[in-house]
Enzyme design. Structure first.
Site, PDB file in Angstrom:
ATOM      1  CE  LYS A  70      66.043  50.486  30.412  1.00  0.00           C
ATOM      2  NZ  LYS A  70      66.144  50.369  28.939  1.00  0.00           N
ATOM      3  CB  SER A 146      67.866  53.662  28.376  1.00  0.00           C
ATOM      4  OG  SER A 146      66.986  52.654  27.911  1.00  0.00           O
ATOM      5  CB  SER A 170      67.746  51.125  25.272  1.00  0.00           C
ATOM      6  OG  SER A 170      67.658  52.511  25.046  1.00  0.00           O
TER       7      SER A 170
END
Length: 479
Positions: A70, A146, A170
């Site tokens: 990520k 996210s 997230s």
């Protein structure tokens, strides 16, 4: 390739049935096949994969398995970590984080970097820097955030496992929207070193999104534990997380809730029914099920996310601005991110202390609630799907309070457990009438991931989801 989980692919490599180089090639082929529609992977890290493969992937539990990182949090040396922000374009770290080093030792081969909303401060992945990520189940919908790029990529079959992290939901939100398993571990379970001790003053935790429970459990076995200088030290469980996932749990007391916390918008009827159906399913599995909820107000959860998160965001972005010589303005930072930065700048030390006092108070109240149950079951979000554009981070009219409230109105169940530090998971146990995944949110007591893994494994064995594949994934494209 796309039908195997990470554990199965690693077994093929260990048995010399496939080579790690072949798996990397397949991952890049998968990116080429579906990423044009999804925009989940924002960079192919072929240079890092080549380095690992030329040295030989370590013989860990995920030997040779393709992996994605990520764009915030855990970092690899020389691989950009831009936090989805134009201000940080091109920024990378000179060393591996401790978690990245442990991922390498586990045998994972980094093949790419995934999209996130700017600073990870949105429940939908639509940054200006890299553009929106689309959900492989329906391209008009968001994969959440996210960790939206990570979840879209894994759901689509690009890789079977991808790095994710969770500061307010997230991991759980995108897992729920993409039909994946997503565990938020207990605070302190993973290392944050060597540079920092924790993420977002303890709200943030690192882990992965996966298609199977066993992959998540095996990953936690491989990487958990504090590192040098850490302030947290969690006791190692009596059995491995993987072994826990293979055992049915004891008879659990499961409290469920179909209603939003006081002050939040109502839960959609489809999600209410999904919770009720899941509660009945858990009862059929032999658990004691009843309706209950903790006394936590919606505004209290908003205050934690806003007033603990904003100072951390402000401090980090102001430091980056000074170091890079780039101003924070409309050309470098999105409107709602600037609003959070302003909030952090305006807060006094007394304000910050008050936010921590509230977080501690909520933790105590949640602790008392969990003396009445082993598990709390809720929807992950209040909606069955999240259309792209619903959470518009470019809205100049929103201040920090308005932006956080807008996010939390559809995600009121997740952030409170970032405050308390408790483990929680999203399990793809329910689906809409037209085949869209609805993640169910299960929370356990502090440091009781083994309970969650045991329950998740029992659910997966009884109602497996691995055969469900999205129309805009690898298998959908190949017919």
């Amino acid at each position: 390739y796309a039908r195997h989980d990470a554990t199965a692919l690693a077994e093929l490599v260990r048995n010399r049935e496939v080579k790690a180089t072949e798996l990397a090639d397949l991952a890049y082929e998968a990116i080429s096949l579906v990423n044009g529609d999804l925009n989940a992977v924002i960079e192919e890290t072929r240079y890092e994969a080549l380095r690992t493969l030329s040295e030989g992937a370590p013989a860990g539990p995920f030997e040779g398995v393709p992996f994605l990182v990520k764009d915030v949090g855990m970092h690899y040396a020389g691989v950009p970590s831009e936090m989805g922000s134009r201000l940080l374009k091109g920024v990378s770290m000179p060393t591996d984080s401790e978690l990245a080093a442990r991922c390498k030792r586990a045998g994972l081969v980094l093949v790419g970097r995934t999209n996130i909303p700017e600073l990870g401060a949105n429940a939908s992945t639509e940054p200006v820097l890299n553009g929106p990520t689309h959900n492989p189940w329906n391209l008009a919908n968001s994969p959440g955030g996210s960790s939206g790029g990570a979840a879209a990529a894994v759901a689509a079959g690009i890789t079977p496992i991808a790095h994710a992290n969770d500061g307010g939901g997230s991991i759980r939100i995108p897992a729920g929207l993409c039909g994946l398993f997503g565990l938020k571990p207990t605070r302190g379970r993973h290392p944050w070193g060597p540079d920092v001790d924790e993420g977002i003053f303890g709200l943030g935790v690192e882990h992965v999104v996966t298609r199977t429970v066993r992959d998540s459990a095996a990953f936690l076995d491989a990487v958990h534990g504090s590192d040098i200088g850490a302030r947290y030290l969690l006791q190692k469980p009596d059995i491995s997380f993987l072994e826990a996932s293979r055992r049915d749990p004891r008879r659990l007391k499961i409290a469920f809730c179909m209603d939003s916390p006081d002050g939040a918008q109502p839960v959609d009827p489809v999600c209410r029914q999904a919770v009720l159906d899941t509660a009945k399913f858990c009862e059929e599995l032999g658990h004691d099920v009843f309706e209950a909820k903790p006394d936590i107000a919606f505004e209290e959860s908003c205050a934690i996310f806003r007033d603990v998160g904003a100072p951390g965001i402000a401090a980090g972005m102001l430091a980056a601005s000074a170091q890079l010589g780039r101003p924070i303005n409309a050309d470098t930072v999105e409107p709602t991110s600037r609003a959070l930065i302003r909030r952090g700048q305006e807060m006094s030390a007394i304000d910050f202390a008050g936010a921590f006092a509230l977080m501690n108070n909520i933790s105590r109240r949640l602790g008392h609630f969990f003396t009445t149950c082993d598990i709390w079951l809720t929807p992950v979000i209040t909606l069955p799907v999240l259309p792209l554009g619903r959470l518009n981070a470019q809205d100049e009219s929103l201040d920090a309070a308005g932006w956080v409230r807008k996010i939390m109105e559809i995600t009121p169940f997740t952030a409170m457990f970032n405050g308390s530090g408790q483990p929680a998971m999203s399990v793809p146990v329910q689906w809409t009438a037209d085949g869209q995944p609805i993640g169910m949110h299960f929370v356990a007591r502090f440091a009781e991931e083994t309970t969650l893994f045991s329950l998740a494994g029992q659910i997966e064995r009884t109602r497996p989801w691995i055969g469900r594949t999205p129309p805009h994934g690898v298998l959908g494209r190949l017919g």
